[in-house]
Design a protein around this motif. Structure first.
Motif, PDB file in Angstrom:
ATOM      1  N   SER A 117      36.061  40.433  43.642  1.00 13.28           N
ATOM      2  CA  SER A 117      35.377  41.582  44.241  1.00 13.28           C
ATOM      3  C   SER A 117      34.346  41.082  45.130  1.00 13.28           C
ATOM      4  O   SER A 117      34.172  41.777  46.171  1.00 13.28           O
ATOM      5  CB  SER A 117      34.782  42.241  43.017  1.00 13.28           C
ATOM      6  N   MET A 118      33.457  40.107  44.860  1.00  8.02           N
ATOM      7  CA  MET A 118      32.444  39.473  45.705  1.00  8.02           C
ATOM      8  C   MET A 118      33.044  39.054  47.288  1.00  8.02           C
ATOM      9  O   MET A 118      32.688  39.321  48.110  1.00  8.02           O
ATOM     10  CB  MET A 118      31.510  38.866  45.094  1.00  8.02           C
ATOM     11  N   MET A 119      34.141  38.355  47.037  1.00  9.55           N
ATOM     12  CA  MET A 119      34.559  37.700  48.274  1.00  9.55           C
ATOM     13  C   MET A 119      35.271  38.751  49.223  1.00  9.55           C
ATOM     14  O   MET A 119      35.469  38.948  50.340  1.00  9.55           O
ATOM     15  CB  MET A 119      35.694  36.785  47.919  1.00  9.55           C
ATOM     16  N   ALA A 120      35.824  39.955  48.646  1.00 10.76           N
ATOM     17  CA  ALA A 120      36.363  41.178  49.171  1.00 10.76           C
ATOM     18  C   ALA A 120      35.222  41.844  50.061  1.00 10.76           C
ATOM     19  O   ALA A 120      35.437  42.493  51.117  1.00 10.76           O
ATOM     20  CB  ALA A 120      37.045  42.027  48.247  1.00 10.76           C
ATOM     21  N   GLU A 121      34.063  41.919  49.302  1.00 15.16           N
ATOM     22  CA  GLU A 121      32.941  42.522  50.102  1.00 15.16           C
ATOM     23  C   GLU A 121      32.577  41.788  51.142  1.00 15.16           C
ATOM     24  O   GLU A 121      32.171  42.288  52.266  1.00 15.16           O
ATOM     25  CB  GLU A 121      31.813  42.983  48.888  1.00 15.16           C
ATOM     26  N   LEU A 122      32.388  40.369  50.970  1.00 15.87           N
ATOM     27  CA  LEU A 122      31.999  39.372  51.660  1.00 15.87           C
ATOM     28  C   LEU A 122      32.828  39.318  53.111  1.00 15.87           C
ATOM     29  O   LEU A 122      32.441  39.339  54.109  1.00 15.87           O
ATOM     30  CB  LEU A 122      31.836  38.082  51.237  1.00 15.87           C
ATOM     31  N   TYR A 123      34.001  39.677  52.915  1.00 16.89           N
ATOM     32  CA  TYR A 123      35.124  39.134  53.906  1.00 16.89           C
ATOM     33  C   TYR A 123      35.551  40.581  54.558  1.00 16.89           C
ATOM     34  O   TYR A 123      36.365  40.486  55.546  1.00 16.89           O
ATOM     35  CB  TYR A 123      36.136  38.079  53.608  1.00 16.89           C
ATOM     36  N   PRO A 126      39.803  44.243  51.265  1.00 16.32           N
ATOM     37  CA  PRO A 126      39.582  44.739  49.697  1.00 16.32           C
ATOM     38  C   PRO A 126      40.356  43.997  48.826  1.00 16.32           C
ATOM     39  O   PRO A 126      40.125  44.204  47.562  1.00 16.32           O
ATOM     40  CB  PRO A 126      40.384  46.105  49.868  1.00 16.32           C
ATOM     41  N   VAL A 127      41.516  43.003  49.215  1.00 14.45           N
ATOM     42  CA  VAL A 127      42.384  42.429  48.308  1.00 14.45           C
ATOM     43  C   VAL A 127      42.264  40.984  48.425  1.00 14.45           C
ATOM     44  O   VAL A 127      42.500  40.505  49.418  1.00 14.45           O
ATOM     45  CB  VAL A 127      43.782  42.804  48.177  1.00 14.45           C
ATOM     46  N   VAL A 128      41.855  40.250  47.472  1.00 16.40           N
ATOM     47  CA  VAL A 128      41.510  38.819  47.536  1.00 16.40           C
ATOM     48  C   VAL A 128      42.355  38.206  46.310  1.00 16.40           C
ATOM     49  O   VAL A 128      42.059  38.707  45.147  1.00 16.40           O
ATOM     50  CB  VAL A 128      39.923  38.521  47.364  1.00 16.40           C
ATOM     51  N   ASN A 129      42.951  37.005  46.473  1.00 17.76           N
ATOM     52  CA  ASN A 129      43.404  36.301  45.132  1.00 17.76           C
ATOM     53  C   ASN A 129      42.425  35.565  44.442  1.00 17.76           C
ATOM     54  O   ASN A 129      41.222  35.454  45.176  1.00 17.76           O
ATOM     55  CB  ASN A 129      44.738  35.691  45.675  1.00 17.76           C
ATOM     56  N   SER A 130      42.700  35.008  43.462  1.00 18.23           N
ATOM     57  CA  SER A 130      41.848  34.183  42.928  1.00 18.23           C
ATOM     58  C   SER A 130      42.034  32.690  43.097  1.00 18.23           C
ATOM     59  O   SER A 130      41.838  31.778  42.353  1.00 18.23           O
ATOM     60  CB  SER A 130      41.845  34.518  41.284  1.00 18.23           C
ATOM     61  N   SER A 131      41.894  32.620  44.372  1.00 19.61           N
ATOM     62  CA  SER A 131      41.508  31.380  45.065  1.00 19.61           C
ATOM     63  C   SER A 131      42.735  30.331  45.212  1.00 19.61           C
ATOM     64  O   SER A 131      43.814  30.420  44.593  1.00 19.61           O
ATOM     65  CB  SER A 131      40.557  30.310  44.669  1.00 19.61           C
TER      66      SER A 131
END
Length: 448
Positions: A117-123, A126-131
Motif C-alpha cells: 500500500s505504501m509503495m503504491a502511494e509512493l510510486y 495502485p497495484v504493487v507485488n510483495s517484492s
C-alpha cells in the motif's frame, strides 16, 4: 572432522557394502581422471581458535564512520532508525517464510499488505507485488512481462546506455533464454537520454525503460516525453525510481509509467555488502497487466465470520500453477527486507520522506560544487546521490592514494564507459557530513 559430528560414520563400511562398494575411492571410480583433486585444507581447529581467527579478519574492516566513503553507484549508506532493527527481529517476522496458510499468517500478510500500500502511494501506481529480489531483477522481469503482453509478437526491449553495469548484466541473463533483443540508447551531450536515438530504437519494441536518475546521478527531465514516445510506438513504458527521491519528485505513475520498479532496500536496510535487497514492482490498474505481474500480491478480504483478513490474492509462480503458465520461475519475495522498508516509510511519513529527499539533494549539490573546484564534472544538470568527476591522472592511482589517507573514493567508470575517460562517481546521501567532504577535497588537492 571428528566422528561425533557425523552420527552415521561408524556405519560407513556397512553402507558401502549395502550399495556394493568396498571403499570410498571405489565409489568415485567412474569420475573422470583430473576431476578429483585434493583441496589441501588445513588441520581442524577448536571453536575458540576459529573465533579468534575470524575476529582478527573482521577487525580489518572499517565502518563508514571510521573511513568516510563516497562509493555509491547503487549501494548507499543511509541512516536507519534504531527501532526498525528491533521490530524486524521479532520472531513473527524474522522466522516467517512464504505465508501459505493464511489462517496462521495474518500478521505477516498484513505487514506485506502495508508494504504494498505504501509503495503504491509512493510510486503513483495502485497495484504493487510483495517484492522482487532486487531492482535489477525487477527490470528484467518487466522486460519479459512487456513481451508477454505483446503475446511474443514484439521481442525488443529498450534501455538507456547510462545504466548500472550490474543491472545490464542481470537483464542480459534473464532475457537470453527468451531471445529478447536488448537495445541501448546512448546519452546526449548533456549526459541524458538521447531523444532522437530513442525515437529510432523504439520501433517495434515491447517496452522502453528509463530511470528517473540515470547511472551518472543526473535527473532525467524528459521522463514524461519518453513515455509519450514509447506509447506512440505501441510499447509499454517502464520507469525505475529510487524511493528516497519520491518525496521531492513526481511519482512514476504521474509521469505516465505503465510499470514502475525500484529498490526498496534503500529504506530500512543496511548495505550488507550489497544484499539482500527487495525490488519494487508496480503496475497501473489494468487487469491485463495485473495478470502478467511476476511474484505475488497480498489482498484484503473478509473471513467466514465477516472479519477483516489478508490472503495471497495472486501468485503466478511456477510452484503454484502449471510451469508453462507461470510469469516467472524465480520471483520469490524478500519479505523481511520489504517489511523493514515499510517500517521505515511509516516512520518517516510524507513530511519525513520530503525532508530526506531535500537533504540528499542539498548534500549532493554541495559535493558537486566542491568536486568541481578540483576536477571536471562532465555534465551540467541536477544530480541526486551520484556525481561523475573526470580527472587528468589515472583514477585508480588517485583511489589508492585516497585509501591511504583513510578515505574511500568513488566508483571508477572507465571500465564500463571508456568514453568518459578517467571518471569516477562520488556519492552523497543524508548521512554525508560536511567535514567528510572537506577531508575528501583536501586529499584530492594532494593526489589528483
Amino acid at each position: 572432522m571428528g566422528k561425533h559430528y557425523l552420527p552415521n560414520l561408524a556405519q560407513r563400511d556397512e553402507m558401502l557394502r549395502e550399495i556394493g562398494f568396498g571403499s570410498i575411492d571405489e565409489l568415485f571410480s567412474d569420475v573422470p581422471e583430473g576431476m578429483v583433486r585434493e583441496f589441501g585444507l588445513p588441520e581442524g581447529k577448536s571453536e575458540y581458535e576459529v573465533f579468534l581467527e575470524l575476529n582478527e579478519t573482521l577487525n580489518k574492516n572499517k565502518t563508514v564512520l571510521e573511513m568516510p566513503s563516497f562509493l555509491g553507484a547503487g549501494t548507499y549508506f543511509h541512516y536507519i532508525p534504531a527501532h526498525i532493527k528491533y521490530i524486524i527481529e521479532r520472531s513473527e517476522f524474522l522466522t516467517s517464510y512464504t505465508p501459505y496458510q493464511a489462517e496462521i499468517s495474518q500478521g505477516m500478510l498484513q505487514a506485506l499488505f502495508e508494504y504494498q500500500s505504501m509503495m503504491a502511494e509512493l510510486y503513483g501506481l495502485p497495484v504493487v507485488n510483495s517484492s522482487m529480489y532486487d531492482w535489477g531483477t525487477a527490470i528484467a522481469e518487466a522486460a519479459l512481462m512487456t513481451v508477454r503482453l505483446h503475446k511474443g509478437k514484439r521481442k525488443r526491449f529498450v534501455i538507456p546506455k547510462a545504466l548500472s553495469p550490474e543491472k545490464r548484466t542481470v537483464i542480459e541473463t534473464y532475457t537470453r533464454g527468451a531471445n529478447l533483443e536488448v537495445i541501448e540508447v546512448p546519452w546526449n551531450d548533456e549526459g541524458k537520454l538521447d531523444m532522437e536515438k530513442l525515437k529510432e530504437a523504439v520501433e517495434n519494441s515491447a517496452g522502453v525503460y528509463v530511470e528517473m536518475t540515470n547511472f551518472f546521478g543526473l535527473v532525467e527531465e524528459n521522463v514524461r516525453e519518453i513515455g509519450e514516445i514509447a506509447h506512440e510506438a505501441g510499447a509499454y513504458f517502464v520507469v525505475g525510481a529510487d524511493p528516497t527521491m519520491l518525496g521531492v519528485f513526481e511519482a512514476p505513475g504521474e509521469l505516465g509509467a505503465d510499470i514502475a520498479v525500484g529498490e526498496a532496500a534503500y529504506l530500512g536496510n543496511p548495505m550488507n555488502f550489497g544484499g539482500p535487497r527487495a525490488g519494487v514492482f508496480a503496475v497501473r490498474n489494468d487487469k491485463k497487466l495485473i495478470r502478467q505481474m511476476p511474484g505475488r500480491i497480498i489482498g484484503m478480504t473478509k473471513d467466514a465470520e465477516g472479519r477483516r483478513a489478508f490472503v495471497m490474492t495472486l501468485q503466478t509462480r511456477e510452484q503454484h500453477i502449471r510451469r508453462a503458465k507461470a510469469t516467472s520461475n524465480i520471483c520469490s519475495n524478500e519479505a523481511l527486507v520489504a517489511i523493514a522498508s515499510a517500517i521505515h516509510l511509516a516512520s518517516l511519513g510524507p513530511k519525513g520522506l520530503k525532508e530526506l529527499g531535500e537533504t540528499i539533494l542539498k548534500n549532493t549539490a554541495y559535493l558537486m560544487k566542491r568536486l568541481s573546484e578540483i576536477a571536471e564534472v562532465p555534465f551540467e544538470g541536477l544530480y541526486f546521490k551520484d556525481v561523475p568527476v573526470r580527472f587528468e591522472r589515472p583514477y585508480r592511482d588517485i583511489h589508492e592514494a585516497l585509501l591511504a589517507r583513510g578515505i574511500h573514493g568513488g566508483y571508477y567508470l572507465g571500465k564500463h564507459f571508456p568514453e568518459l575517460g578517467e571518471t569516477a562517481l562520488f556519492s552523497a546521501t543524508e548521512t554525508t557530513r560536511k567535514e567528510w567532504v572537506e577531508a575528501l577535497i583536501k586529499a584530492l588537492r594532494e593526489v589528483a
